[in-house]
Motif scaffolding. Structure first.
Motif, mmCIF file in Angstrom:
data_model
loop_
_atom_site.group_PDB
_atom_site.id
_atom_site.type_symbol
_atom_site.label_atom_id
_atom_site.label_comp_id
_atom_site.label_asym_id
_atom_site.label_seq_id
_atom_site.Cartn_x
_atom_site.Cartn_y
_atom_site.Cartn_z
ATOM 1 N N ALA A 233 0.683 -0.964 -0.046
ATOM 2 C CA ALA A 233 -0.046 -0.408 -0.037
ATOM 3 C C ALA A 233 1.448 1.393 0.417
ATOM 4 N N ASP A 234 1.811 1.295 0.990
ATOM 5 C CA ASP A 234 2.708 2.607 0.700
ATOM 6 C C ASP A 234 3.430 2.320 -1.098
ATOM 7 N N CYS A 235 4.222 1.751 -1.280
ATOM 8 C CA CYS A 235 4.453 1.551 -2.271
ATOM 9 C C CYS A 235 2.814 1.838 -3.605
ATOM 10 N N TYR A 236 1.712 1.259 -3.324
ATOM 11 C CA TYR A 236 0.662 2.464 -5.055
ATOM 12 C C TYR A 236 0.706 3.438 -4.117
ATOM 13 N N ALA A 237 1.154 4.031 -2.997
ATOM 14 C CA ALA A 237 0.957 5.827 -2.389
ATOM 15 C C ALA A 237 2.003 6.552 -3.778
ATOM 16 N N GLY A 238 3.437 5.501 -3.578
ATOM 17 C CA GLY A 238 4.117 6.322 -4.300
ATOM 18 C C GLY A 238 3.806 6.238 -5.727
ATOM 19 N N MET A 239 3.677 4.908 -6.208
ATOM 20 C CA MET A 239 2.967 5.072 -7.796
ATOM 21 C C MET A 239 2.207 6.465 -8.352
ATOM 22 N N TRP A 240 1.294 6.599 -6.936
ATOM 23 C CA TRP A 240 0.446 7.860 -7.791
ATOM 24 C C TRP A 240 1.203 8.878 -7.247
ATOM 25 N N ALA A 241 1.939 9.467 -5.926
ATOM 26 C CA ALA A 241 2.841 10.576 -6.495
ATOM 27 C C ALA A 241 3.747 10.740 -7.796
ATOM 28 N N HIS A 242 3.828 9.500 -8.318
ATOM 29 C CA HIS A 242 4.707 9.635 -9.882
ATOM 30 C C HIS A 242 3.817 10.251 -10.718
ATOM 31 N N ALA A 243 3.326 9.894 -10.498
ATOM 32 C CA ALA A 243 1.684 10.139 -11.609
ATOM 33 C C ALA A 243 1.420 11.821 -11.690
ATOM 34 N N ALA A 244 0.824 11.898 -10.510
ATOM 35 C CA ALA A 244 -0.379 12.463 -9.666
ATOM 36 C C ALA A 244 -0.433 13.815 -10.753
ATOM 37 N N THR A 245 0.675 14.732 -11.355
ATOM 38 C CA THR A 245 0.834 16.002 -11.980
ATOM 39 C C THR A 245 0.023 15.410 -13.481
ATOM 40 N N THR A 246 -0.125 14.178 -13.553
ATOM 41 C CA THR A 246 -0.626 13.702 -14.736
ATOM 42 C C THR A 246 -2.566 13.988 -14.506
ATOM 43 N N THR A 247 -2.411 13.970 -13.723
ATOM 44 C CA THR A 247 -3.971 13.187 -13.051
ATOM 45 C C THR A 247 -5.003 13.876 -13.966
ATOM 46 N N GLY A 295 5.886 -3.042 9.452
ATOM 47 C CA GLY A 295 6.747 -2.901 8.913
ATOM 48 C C GLY A 295 8.073 -1.649 9.551
ATOM 49 N N SER A 296 8.884 -2.094 9.477
ATOM 50 C CA SER A 296 10.211 -0.963 9.558
ATOM 51 C C SER A 296 9.456 0.346 8.756
ATOM 52 N N ALA A 297 10.598 1.895 10.275
ATOM 53 C CA ALA A 297 10.610 2.998 8.884
ATOM 54 C C ALA A 297 11.288 2.444 7.419
ATOM 55 N N ALA A 298 12.326 1.613 7.507
ATOM 56 C CA ALA A 298 13.387 1.926 6.617
ATOM 57 C C ALA A 298 12.287 1.013 5.330
ATOM 58 N N GLN A 299 11.861 0.230 5.484
ATOM 59 C CA GLN A 299 10.643 -0.660 4.832
ATOM 60 C C GLN A 299 10.327 -0.330 4.225
ATOM 61 N N ARG A 300 9.245 1.147 5.051
ATOM 62 C CA ARG A 300 8.381 1.546 4.623
ATOM 63 C C ARG A 300 8.587 2.950 3.691
ATOM 64 N N VAL A 301 9.546 3.996 3.651
ATOM 65 C CA VAL A 301 9.818 4.424 2.644
ATOM 66 C C VAL A 301 10.655 3.948 1.964
ATOM 67 N N ARG A 302 11.501 2.585 1.850
ATOM 68 C CA ARG A 302 12.265 1.960 0.988
ATOM 69 C C ARG A 302 10.436 1.580 -0.349
ATOM 70 N N TRP A 303 9.812 1.106 0.121
ATOM 71 C CA TRP A 303 8.933 0.537 -0.573
ATOM 72 C C TRP A 303 7.662 1.967 -1.076
ATOM 73 N N PHE A 304 7.098 2.999 -0.038
ATOM 74 C CA PHE A 304 7.122 4.602 -1.167
ATOM 75 C C PHE A 304 7.717 4.733 -1.991
ATOM 76 N N VAL A 305 9.265 5.345 -1.977
ATOM 77 C CA VAL A 305 10.559 5.336 -3.083
ATOM 78 C C VAL A 305 10.191 4.319 -4.239
ATOM 79 N N THR A 306 10.542 2.931 -4.099
ATOM 80 C CA THR A 306 9.722 2.434 -4.839
ATOM 81 C C THR A 306 8.819 2.289 -5.745
ATOM 82 N N GLY A 307 7.151 2.458 -5.483
ATOM 83 C CA GLY A 307 6.217 3.401 -6.077
ATOM 84 C C GLY A 307 6.801 4.446 -6.962
#
Length: 324
Positions: A233-247, A295-307
């Motif tokens: 779900a964190d990664c999916y949040a990152g995916m949206w942020a990646h494309a937010a200015t195109t919505t 998940g840990s702080a590092a895990q959560r950051v990693r997967w948001f950034v991945t998305g």
């Protein structure tokens, strides 16, 4: 984060529940998150789910434990048979007076309620494009004060933002961010923190639609299925942020004109603040990995950034990942 003043806002999927239930909404802030150890009761055998935080491990309940929703039958093609958005009576959530004045992106740039509408509209547009025919919108985004009745049971202000898979709706006490995330947990302030949280909760809806929730078998531990679901779900949040200015809005007008590096850094800081290890350190003075649910702080950051960096559903497959 800046919204396009010319964009039109759609409030049709958003409502507000007044203090003590689902009465008519007001413009006041109302009651906030006050701590405590509450969880949502079961309703029809389905538990509420879909939170960002610690899952009841400490005195402060940051969000509901996402894994509680898995036992509710959300499997197969997603949703709860007979109780999804198409089958659950959402007319009780029809009050949207609080958001009646939210008409354009210009309103979103000056009003936090209208900004919330614009973010929901952006998430709706992004995931409808990403999922295509598989997509169905969330039932509602409901803000509340005091308490609220949901398809998963009743919730008080002791519960932070969460997703209920029965009515497929997202619930948010808007005082949570200042009262709990900032003051009690030392998290960041800033305009992009709430959009990150809403994007995470919408990610749980995507998991419900895709049937991912049915994959959860283990509910605690740093490599548990529950943690994998939350990190996705964190990664999916990152995916949206990646494309937010195109919505875009319904007319094809871009909704968000600017998403800055500072906005992304606010999301990363929020992800760090609500890692299981950070919350345990702050509230209990020790870290117990075997009780992790998010998940840990590092895990959560990693997967948001991945998305955010990949914008890819495949890259967000935490269930296939050897390393979390």
């Amino acid at each position: 984060m800046r919204f396009n003043p010319r964009a039109r806002l759609d409030t049709g999927r958003i409502g507000h529940a007044g203090r003590g239930g689902l009465g008519r909404g007001g413009r006041g802030r109302g009651g906030g998150f006050r701590g405590g150890g509450g969880r949502m009761p079961r309703s029809g055998g389905v538990r509420a789910g879909g939170g960002i935080g610690l899952g009841g491990l400490v005195v402060v309940v940051l969000f509901l434990v996402l894994t509680q929703c898995v036992g509710g039958g959300a499997g197969g093609g997603g949703g709860v048979p007979g109780l999804g958005a198409a089958g659950y009576d959402t007319t009780r959530l029809a009050d949207s007076d609080r958001y009646a004045a939210c008409r354009t992106g210009a309103d979103a740039n000056t009003n936090a309620d209208c900004a919330r509408v614009a973010v929901e509209n952006s998430l709706h547009d992004f995931w409808s494009d990403e999922l295509g025919q598989r997509f169905r919108p969330q039932g509602r985004l409901v803000t509340f004060t005091g308490s609220v009745q949901t398809g998963c049971g009743s919730a008080s202000s002791d519960v932070g933002p969460f997703y209920c898979p029965v009515d497929e709706s997202i619930y948010l006490d808007t005082t949570f961010f200042a009262a709990v995330l900032e003051r009690q947990l030392g998290g960041p302030g800033g305009g992009f923190v709430e959009p990150y949280v809403l994007a995470h909760e919408y990610g749980h809806h995507v998991q419900n639609v895709l049937g991912t929730m049915s994959r959860v078998r283990t509910q605690q531990g740093p490599r548990s299925d529950a943690v994998r679901l939350e990190l996705q779900a964190d990664c999916y949040a990152g995916m949206w942020a990646h494309a937010a200015t195109t919505t875009e809005d319904a007319d094809g007008t871009v909704l968000i004109t600017e998403l800055t590096r500072e906005d992304v850094e606010q999301a990363v800081a929020a992800a760090e603040a609500i890692g299981d290890d950070r919350i345990q350190e702050r509230t209990r003075g020790q870290v117990t990995e075997e009780t992790w649910t998010h998940g840990s702080a590092a895990q959560r950051v990693r997967w948001f950034v991945t998305g955010y960096e990949t914008g890819s559903l495949e890259a967000c497959d935490t269930f296939a990942a050897d390393e979390l």
